[in-house]
Design a protein around this motif. Structure first.
Motif, PDB file in Angstrom:
ATOM      1  N   LYS A   1      56.520  89.469  27.302  1.00  0.00           N
ATOM      2  CA  LYS A   1      55.575  89.249  28.389  1.00  0.00           C
ATOM      3  C   LYS A   1      54.875  90.558  28.714  1.00  0.00           C
ATOM      4  O   LYS A   1      55.508  91.618  28.735  1.00  0.00           O
ATOM      5  CB  LYS A   1      56.303  88.701  29.620  1.00  0.00           C
ATOM      6  CG  LYS A   1      55.392  88.252  30.746  1.00  0.00           C
ATOM      7  CD  LYS A   1      56.197  87.635  31.871  1.00  0.00           C
ATOM      8  CE  LYS A   1      55.290  87.166  33.007  1.00  0.00           C
ATOM      9  NZ  LYS A   1      56.071  86.542  34.098  1.00  0.00           N
TER      10      LYS A   1
ATOM     11  N   THR B   1      51.725  85.350  20.912  1.00  0.00           N
ATOM     12  CA  THR B   1      51.574  86.266  22.057  1.00  0.00           C
ATOM     13  C   THR B   1      51.712  85.466  23.348  1.00  0.00           C
ATOM     14  O   THR B   1      52.794  85.385  23.915  1.00  0.00           O
ATOM     15  CB  THR B   1      50.224  86.995  21.990  1.00  0.00           C
ATOM     16  OG1 THR B   1      50.115  87.640  20.712  1.00  0.00           O
ATOM     17  CG2 THR B   1      50.116  88.058  23.066  1.00  0.00           C
ATOM     18  N   THR B   2      50.657  84.837  23.813  1.00  0.00           N
ATOM     19  CA  THR B   2      50.758  84.011  25.016  1.00  0.00           C
ATOM     20  C   THR B   2      51.135  82.574  24.687  1.00  0.00           C
ATOM     21  O   THR B   2      51.550  81.821  25.569  1.00  0.00           O
ATOM     22  CB  THR B   2      49.421  83.998  25.777  1.00  0.00           C
ATOM     23  OG1 THR B   2      48.428  83.355  24.966  1.00  0.00           O
ATOM     24  CG2 THR B   2      48.972  85.421  26.101  1.00  0.00           C
TER      25      THR B   2
ATOM     26  N   ASP C   1      43.081  88.419  27.902  1.00  0.00           N
ATOM     27  CA  ASP C   1      44.327  88.184  28.626  1.00  0.00           C
ATOM     28  C   ASP C   1      44.703  86.714  28.514  1.00  0.00           C
ATOM     29  O   ASP C   1      44.002  85.912  27.877  1.00  0.00           O
ATOM     30  CB  ASP C   1      44.214  88.623  30.094  1.00  0.00           C
ATOM     31  CG  ASP C   1      43.131  87.870  30.861  1.00  0.00           C
ATOM     32  OD1 ASP C   1      42.841  86.694  30.515  1.00  0.00           O
ATOM     33  OD2 ASP C   1      42.577  88.434  31.822  1.00  0.00           O
ATOM     34  N   ALA C   2      45.826  86.340  29.139  1.00  0.00           N
ATOM     35  CA  ALA C   2      46.366  84.991  28.946  1.00  0.00           C
ATOM     36  C   ALA C   2      45.391  83.911  29.400  1.00  0.00           C
ATOM     37  O   ALA C   2      45.165  82.914  28.695  1.00  0.00           O
ATOM     38  CB  ALA C   2      47.690  84.862  29.714  1.00  0.00           C
TER      39      ALA C   2
ATOM     40  N   ARG D   1      42.452  83.670  27.070  1.00  0.00           N
ATOM     41  CA  ARG D   1      42.837  83.057  25.798  1.00  0.00           C
ATOM     42  C   ARG D   1      42.774  81.540  25.903  1.00  0.00           C
ATOM     43  O   ARG D   1      42.299  80.859  24.984  1.00  0.00           O
ATOM     44  CB  ARG D   1      44.247  83.499  25.397  1.00  0.00           C
ATOM     45  CG  ARG D   1      44.337  84.922  24.874  1.00  0.00           C
ATOM     46  CD  ARG D   1      45.790  85.362  24.733  1.00  0.00           C
ATOM     47  NE  ARG D   1      45.874  86.760  24.344  1.00  0.00           N
ATOM     48  CZ  ARG D   1      46.272  87.202  23.155  1.00  0.00           C
ATOM     49  NH1 ARG D   1      46.605  86.332  22.219  1.00  0.00           N
ATOM     50  NH2 ARG D   1      46.332  88.481  22.884  1.00  0.00           N
ATOM     51  N   GLN D   2      43.259  80.992  26.999  1.00  0.00           N
ATOM     52  CA  GLN D   2      43.250  79.541  27.170  1.00  0.00           C
ATOM     53  C   GLN D   2      41.828  79.008  27.221  1.00  0.00           C
ATOM     54  O   GLN D   2      41.502  78.003  26.572  1.00  0.00           O
ATOM     55  CB  GLN D   2      44.019  79.172  28.436  1.00  0.00           C
ATOM     56  CG  GLN D   2      45.510  79.459  28.357  1.00  0.00           C
ATOM     57  CD  GLN D   2      46.229  79.145  29.645  1.00  0.00           C
ATOM     58  OE1 GLN D   2      45.612  78.736  30.629  1.00  0.00           O
ATOM     59  NE2 GLN D   2      47.532  79.344  29.653  1.00  0.00           N
TER      60      GLN D   2
ATOM     61  N   GLN E   1      57.709  80.103  32.772  1.00  0.00           N
ATOM     62  CA  GLN E   1      56.591  79.215  32.469  1.00  0.00           C
ATOM     63  C   GLN E   1      57.082  77.894  31.881  1.00  0.00           C
ATOM     64  O   GLN E   1      56.603  76.822  32.256  1.00  0.00           O
ATOM     65  CB  GLN E   1      55.625  79.897  31.500  1.00  0.00           C
ATOM     66  CG  GLN E   1      54.368  79.091  31.217  1.00  0.00           C
ATOM     67  CD  GLN E   1      53.360  79.835  30.363  1.00  0.00           C
ATOM     68  OE1 GLN E   1      53.650  80.921  29.854  1.00  0.00           O
ATOM     69  NE2 GLN E   1      52.177  79.285  30.209  1.00  0.00           N
TER      70      GLN E   1
END
Length: 245
Positions: A241, A211-212, A178-179, A182-183, A65
């Protein structure tokens, strides 16, 4: 030193003699309540992404990433990966108000950062704890990131500002998402106090676990848009991850 800064009557005194290890109850042969054997067994994070500290199979690389798109923060500094027994210690600190455990973990993070400063890591101008929403703050009674920052400040010789970053909008708990969720959950979740002194400053965010990285990214973007010269992230532990060993 005490583990309850700014809260009146002390509930715990950090002594330098006759201490017991907070993990095994044996005599702590150090100036803080942790024996050498238990300290060696903590889940120290060795192989990591050079930028976001994501645990990797080998050291000296960027994760996929960060390689595809550099995050807005410059560096994540974290001594541990989120494994046993550290995960239990952090959970007891956050959810059971076990402040002596949080004080110990904050001290270990401070030791790590002092060593990194000696190795050439730039020292920030200011520590900024990740803010907590009002509802969650009422439920928990304290912000663990703010407590960590209060302990780190004197140890590192750095100023702390607990009020520059605000979280005016209540959001869902990040650990339940989840990722991608979260965003989305953090869009416009944070803001700065009016006339915040950000321009040209090197700032470091303080939190317990990454975490993420969605929270760190959102806050770093906010600070950079306001004119910050650099944003780093200091936390206790980094999770792997999802799906990784």
């Amino acid at each position: 030193m005490d583990c309850q800064p700014g809260h009146g009557r002390l509930v715990y005194k950090w002594l330098n003699n006759n201490q017991q290890c907070l993990l095994c109850d044996e005599h702590a042969d150090q100036s803080y309540p942790l024996c050498s054997a238990c300290e060696a067994e903590l889940p120290w994070l060795d192989e990591r992404c050079l930028c976001c500290a994501l645990p990797l199979p080998i050291n000296g690389m960027l994760c996929g990433q960060c390689a595809r798109r550099a995050p807005p923060f410059n560096q994540v500094e974290v001594p541990f990966h989120y494994g046993f027994p550290l995960d239990s210690l952090i959970s007891r600190f956050k959810h059971q108000a076990r402040w002596p455990l949080g004080r110990l973990l904050g001290h270990l993070l401070g030791q790590w950062l002092l060593a990194r400063f000696d190795d050439g890591l730039p020292r920030p101008d200011l520590l900024l704890p990740v803010p907590m929403g009002r509802k969650r703050l009422r439920q928990r009674g304290f912000n663990q990131a703010a407590m960590l920052a209060r302990w780190l400040g004197p140890q590192l010789g750095l100023a702390v500002d607990e009020h520059m970053l605000l979280r005016p909008h209540e959001t869902l708990a990040q650990q339940d998402l989840d990722a991608r969720q979260r965003q989305r959950n953090l869009l416009q979740a944070f803001t700065l106090v009016p006339r915040a002194r950000v321009q040209g400053r090197h700032l470091a965010l303080v939190d317990d676990v990454m975490t993420t990285g969605a929270t760190a990214r959102a806050l770093a973007q906010l600070l950079l848009r306001a004119g910050a010269a650099r944003v780093d992230v200091y936390c206790l532990a980094r999770t792997p991850k999802p799906g990784a060993a």
